[in-house]
Design an enzyme around this catalytic site. Structure first.
Site, short mmCIF file in Angstrom:
data_model
loop_
_atom_site.label_atom_id
_atom_site.label_comp_id
_atom_site.label_asym_id
_atom_site.label_seq_id
_atom_site.Cartn_x
_atom_site.Cartn_y
_atom_site.Cartn_z
N VAL A 1 -63.37 43.26 -44.66
CA VAL A 1 -64.39 44.03 -45.09
C VAL A 1 -65.50 43.60 -43.95
O VAL A 1 -66.59 44.49 -43.81
CB VAL A 1 -64.46 43.23 -46.68
N ALA A 2 -64.93 41.74 -43.76
CA ALA A 2 -65.81 41.14 -42.56
C ALA A 2 -66.38 41.73 -41.35
O ALA A 2 -67.43 41.76 -40.53
CB ALA A 2 -65.49 40.06 -42.75
N ILE B 1 -65.50 45.04 -40.32
CA ILE B 1 -65.70 46.70 -40.58
C ILE B 1 -67.33 47.40 -40.55
O ILE B 1 -67.55 46.72 -41.62
CB ILE B 1 -64.73 47.57 -41.03
N GLU C 1 -69.36 48.71 -41.94
CA GLU C 1 -69.00 50.06 -42.66
C GLU C 1 -71.02 49.99 -43.11
O GLU C 1 -71.48 51.51 -43.04
CB GLU C 1 -68.55 49.68 -44.31
N ASP D 1 -100.70 69.01 -21.35
CA ASP D 1 -102.14 70.16 -21.06
C ASP D 1 -103.14 68.72 -20.86
O ASP D 1 -103.50 67.70 -21.29
CB ASP D 1 -102.65 70.71 -22.77
N ASP E 1 -99.46 73.83 -27.25
CA ASP E 1 -100.34 74.15 -28.50
C ASP E 1 -99.78 75.81 -28.79
O ASP E 1 -100.58 75.93 -30.09
CB ASP E 1 -101.51 73.74 -28.79
N ASP F 1 -96.60 78.72 -25.64
CA ASP F 1 -95.34 77.51 -25.41
C ASP F 1 -94.31 77.11 -26.30
O ASP F 1 -93.79 76.32 -25.13
CB ASP F 1 -96.86 76.60 -25.88
N GLU G 1 -65.82 35.99 -36.27
CA GLU G 1 -64.13 35.61 -37.49
C GLU G 1 -63.55 35.52 -37.42
O GLU G 1 -62.39 35.30 -37.14
CB GLU G 1 -65.37 35.99 -39.09
N ASN H 1 -69.74 37.63 -44.72
CA ASN H 1 -70.71 39.33 -44.71
C ASN H 1 -71.91 39.55 -45.16
O ASN H 1 -72.99 39.81 -44.47
CB ASN H 1 -69.30 39.81 -44.39
N THR I 1 -74.49 37.21 -44.03
CA THR I 1 -75.15 37.46 -42.65
C THR I 1 -75.16 38.94 -42.02
O THR I 1 -76.60 39.40 -41.22
CB THR I 1 -74.38 36.72 -41.27
N ASP I 2 -74.71 40.00 -42.97
CA ASP I 2 -75.30 41.55 -42.55
C ASP I 2 -76.57 42.35 -43.43
O ASP I 2 -76.24 42.82 -43.58
CB ASP I 2 -74.14 41.95 -42.73
#
Length: 924
Positions: free
Chosen positions: A281-282, A284, A286, A328, A649, A653, A718, A743, A746-747
């Site tokens: 989990v930590a 990856i 996600e 232009d 414009d 164009d 980690e 996780n 820090t994330d």
């Protein structure tokens, strides 16, 4: 179902009666009531995910489910504290992920609301701009060339009105519209007195009364048949998902290997199962796509404040790589406040005083004042007003314009001579018109003049024409001179051409005017079908005179163009102006430099593709060009490997805006079609806003890369720590709950704070990013893994010291646990910039990051010192000396990066700061 067959086969008055509206339009109150009854004028989208479903979805990933199962197993085995901590961290992680995805959804919704098209309606008897979604049946909408038709409507008036219905029928030929009543059995495809949602005005102008809106429209029924609208994921999100899957697969293999190794070394099976899942989990990332989307959304909101509205999130990637901007001139490089300064009439040059759109000013021939009722001047100004769709008005003590600035300048000049457009339009009714187009470079109107003055040259039905001097002169065989209409001799023709050149040399934009009488009966007969034969009418005209106007360059544009040059971006001016005028303004702005070339549209036509591609890098100005020429310019640059931004414009164009890597439409003067074809809209039509958007785009991309690298260093660190500890010492350095906590904190806040890092001073002195270089390059992977390795090395130093000192396992794990958290906080400051020292940026210039780090540190201290959290996370208090070791080692994460930046700068002092090279982590 729609109410079919009750509008196209009815007289206009009957339609008004049936829809309960007058020519003054709906009242605001009635419109509100109808909006409640009929709903907003929008196509139904796929049902939005509710907040509850969005929250629950955060706990459906396979790894989270495994963690929940693991907590249940822990409860069954009596490990209640472990179970509680796992559930607590999973719940907090879910909340954090939910907040990130919710913010991302809000950012996308804001973007959608900002790009919502508008419609011009008559309400309460007044013209108003309203969001198209607020249209209701009975609204009277005004249509002109380039407008996207916002609802199904019955045509009330049409002046050569044609619509492009290819989006509905597949037929590319524009459909001529009429106001005639049609038989009841007329099939829908042949109902030429109706206009439909999703189509656009290809030519002319008109008005229509809205009959159906939203899903009840023809387009709405088609959308219903096709199913609900799915929102596509951006390429950036797809790229991140692939990156996440790659990291995830690699991590799972390593985690499975280490977990089995742990069991082999005698660690309990349940402990290793929990630990393996926690580490997976930590490791990856996600939440990375959600964090990136939030970063993009926040960046887009900052762009809006700088007058640049990005319509498509992937375009942010393109902005950072743009190295050619084709712009232009009028309104984008200039102030778009045209003022007529010179008039050439009856072989005389007159000066006009006054500036801007104030109708105060006087006419002078040399130093002698000229009265506004002088015959030739009156005739010229009358034509300028009648052959015109613009006007001006006073609002809040300020003069404003309605319509095209060039046309408005002519109306203001006439007002200085006492000729007011509102009065003249009522007095001399317009019976028809041939609208201006960029291909024709002229506009012609047909007005009925009943003038009592015997001296006035013409009466009855008159065609007035205005446009580019060479086009108008090309259709003239006569001239109004000395009170008479005379033959236009070659000598006079040459003299007029010289006057045009003189005005152009003074950086004036020159407009020519002509007129001719028409046989009213013959005209009505030829135009009864709705078609006006321009080839027959716009010939044998009498030349009236020239009007020279000036649109001063924007002061901020000069700075912006220099910024582009510093950033390695070439600026190219594309204009319909005379070559001399265009070159003069380009030199003033710093676009046209020594040895640069100016090319006209006709000169471009005479060049073969190979010859043009050879010269394209030296051409800085294109004058007297058509929109089709823009495609050649884009194609030539693209073949050379450039990333091209193109402004536009008009309707014509649109192909160029689509073909460009970055199509930029004008928000003020741009048509709906051009906006629809664009990737970005300038809300102030200012070139400086393009440069601001490029700067912001580069910064968004830089921030995304930086917090990806930050996350990669955290996750890899980690994994390295645990892998080496088990292999080398047969010690588990971090518990499962500690890994989950790392996780989580820090994330969480630090990456979000990194996404709002402001641009650094050198970002526009770097060369554009190589478009072939992906988001995640060897540079980011090397930096992330390198710092992850450094964090692992710090942990192994602590582990060796703790083992040699005989520390108990809980103390060892607390030391490593705390070290990793603090090291990542130092690391967060590293990734404010991958190039510049934190001290040169300023420690407190990103306050959200400071707050994020402080909150994270407080949370970590609570885990170490609050008794019930100590029990939950298996931590013990640390002594001052132990804190000294932790902080000293953790700080090396910041110190080492500062040294890398310093020595990289010293080792290559002459190297271009902007050069892109994936093989170097830091490039100065």
């Amino acid at each position: 179902m729609r109410d079919k067959g009750v509008y196209y086969d009815q007289e206009i008055n009957s339609v008004f009666e049936k829809l309960g509206v007058s020519e003054s339009g709906l009242s605001s109150q009635e419109a509100e009531e109808r909006l409640k009854k009929y709903g907003e004028n929008e196509l139904e989208e796929k049902e939005k995910i509710s907040i509850l479903r969005l929250f629950i979805s955060q706990f459906t990933s396979i790894l989270i489910v495994i963690l929940i199962i693991a907590s249940i197993i822990s409860v069954l085995l009596g490990e209640l504290i472990d179970a509680a901590v796992i559930l607590f961290t999973v719940f907090l992680a879910g909340i954090l992920s939910f907040v990130q995805e919710y913010q991302a959804e809000k950012a996308i919704e804001l973007l959608r609301s900002l790009t919502s098209p508008e419609a011009t309606v008559i309400r309460d008897g007044v013209e108003k701009e309203i969001p198209s979604k607020k249209l209701v049946p009975g609204d009277i909408i005004l249509l002109q060339t380039g407008d996207r038709i916002p609802a199904d409507a019955r045509v009330i008036k049409g002046f050569n009105l044609k619509t492009d219905e290819s989006s509905l029928t597949g037929e590319s030929v524009p459909v001529q519209k009429s106001t005639e009543v049609l038989p009841s059995e007329t099939p829908e495809s042949d109902r030429v007195n109706m206009v439909y949602t999703g189509t656009s005005v290809a030519y002319g102008r008109g008005s229509a009364i809205v009959t159906t809106t939203g899903m009840n429209t023809t387009f709405g029924e088609l959308a219903g048949l096709l199913g609900t609208i799915e929102r596509a994921r951006t390429p950036l999100q797809e790229s991140l998902d692939k990156f996440g899957r790659w990291i995830g697969a690699a991590t799972l293999i390593i985690v499975a290997f280490v977990a089995m190794l742990g069991v082999f070394y005698g660690f309990p099976l349940l402990d290793m199962f929990l630990w393996g899942v926690a580490l997976a989990v930590a490791a990856i990332p996600e939440a990375l796509p959600a964090v990136v989307t939030v970063g993009l959304g926040l960046g887009v909101r900052r762009m809006v404040k700088r007058h640049a509205l990005v319509r498509k999130l992937p375009s942010v990637e393109t902005l950072g790589a743009t190295n050619v901007i084709c712009s232009d001139k009028t309104g984008t490089l200039t102030q778009n406040k045209m003022t007529v300064e010179r008039i050439c009439v009856n072989e005389q040059i007159l000066k006009i005083t006054g500036a801007g759109y104030s109708p105060e000013g006087e006419f002078f021939k040399g130093n002698v004042k000229v009265t506004g009722d002088e015959l030739h001047l009156q005739t010229l100004l009358l034509g300028a007003v009648l052959c015109n769709d613009a006007d001006f008005f006073k609002e809040n003590e300020k003069w404003e314009i309605k319509g095209d600035p060039t046309e408005a300048a002519l109306v203001v000049a006439a007002a200085k001579a006492g000729l007011r457009k509102v009065e003249l339009d009522q007095k001399y009714s317009r019976l028809g018109e041939i609208p201006f187009s960029s291909e024709r470079k002229r506009m012609t109107t047909f007005n009925k003049l009943e003038i009592e003055s015997e001296s006035f040259p013409v009466k009855g039905l008159i065609a007035f024409s205005k446009g580019a001097p060479e086009v108008i002169l090309g259709s003239c065989t006569k001239i109004f001179l000395d009170g008479e209409i005379k033959a236009l001799s070659p000598e006079i023709n040459k003299l007029i051409a010289e006057k045009v050149r003189e005005m152009a040399d003074q950086a004036l934009r020159v407009m020519a005017l002509s007129f001719c009488p028409l046989d009213e009966d013959l005209f009505l007969e030829k135009t009864s079908s709705g078609e006006i034969p321009s080839e027959e009418i716009e010939k044998d005209m009498a030349f009236l005179g020239l009007m020279g106007m000036r649109d001063p360059p924007r002061e901020e544009v000069k700075i912006a163009i220099q910024k582009c040059a510093d950033a390695g971006i070439k600026t190219v001016m594309i204009t319909g102006d005379h070559k001399i005028t265009a070159s003069a303004i380009a030199k003033e702005l710093g676009i046209l430099k020594e040895n640069d070339l100016t090319l006209t549209g006709s000169e471009l036509d005479n060049l073969g593709d190979a010859e043009f591609e050879e010269k394209v890098e030296r051409i800085s100005v294109y004058a007297r060009v058509y929109p089709t020429h823009k495609l050649r310019v884009i194609d030539a640059f693209k073949k050379k490997g450039y990333v091209v931004a193109m402004t536009g414009d008009g309707v014509n164009d649109a192909p160029a805006l689509k073909a460009a890597d970055m199509g930029i439409a004008m928000g003020i003067t741009g048509t709906d079609v051009s906006k629809e074809a664009s990737s970005m809209i300038l809300t102030d039509d200012n070139f400086a806003s393009i440069v601001a958007a490029v700067e912001e785009g580069r910064n968004i991309f830089k921030n995304i890369r930086n917090f990806i690298t930050y996350g990669l260093s955290a996750h890899s660190g980690e994994v390295f720590i645990v892998l080496i500890s088990i292999l080398g010492w047969q010690i588990l350095p971090l518990l499962a709950v500690q890994i989950l906590w790392i996780n989580l904190i820090t994330d969480g806040l630090p990456p979000m704070a990194l996404s709002v890092e402001p641009p650094d001073n050198g970002i526009m002195r770097q060369k554009p990013r190589n478009v072939e270089e992906g988001l995640i390059t060897r540079r980011e992977i090397t930096a992330g893994l390198g710092l992850g390795g450094l964090i692992a090395l710090q942990a192994l130093i602590v582990l060796t010291w703790a083992v040699d000192s005989g520390f108990p396992l809980e103390k060892l794990q607390t030391l490593i646990f705390t070290l990793v958290v603090f090291s990542e906080m130092f690391n967060a400051f590293n990734w404010r910039s991958d190039r510049y020292s934190i001290f040169s940026l300023g420690l407190f210039t990103n306050k959200p990051l400071v707050y994020a780090v402080l909150i994270t540190i407080i949370l970590q201290l609570m885990v170490i010192y609050v008794p019930f959290l100590q029990t939950a996370f298996r931590t013990v208090p640390l002594s001052l000396s132990e804190w000294g070791v932790v902080l000293a080692l953790a700080s090396t994460t910041l110190i080492s990066m500062e040294l890398v930046k310093y020595f990289s700068r010293k080792s290559s002092p002459g190297k271009n700061p902007g050069k892109t090279n994936s093989d170097h982590i830091y490039d100065f």
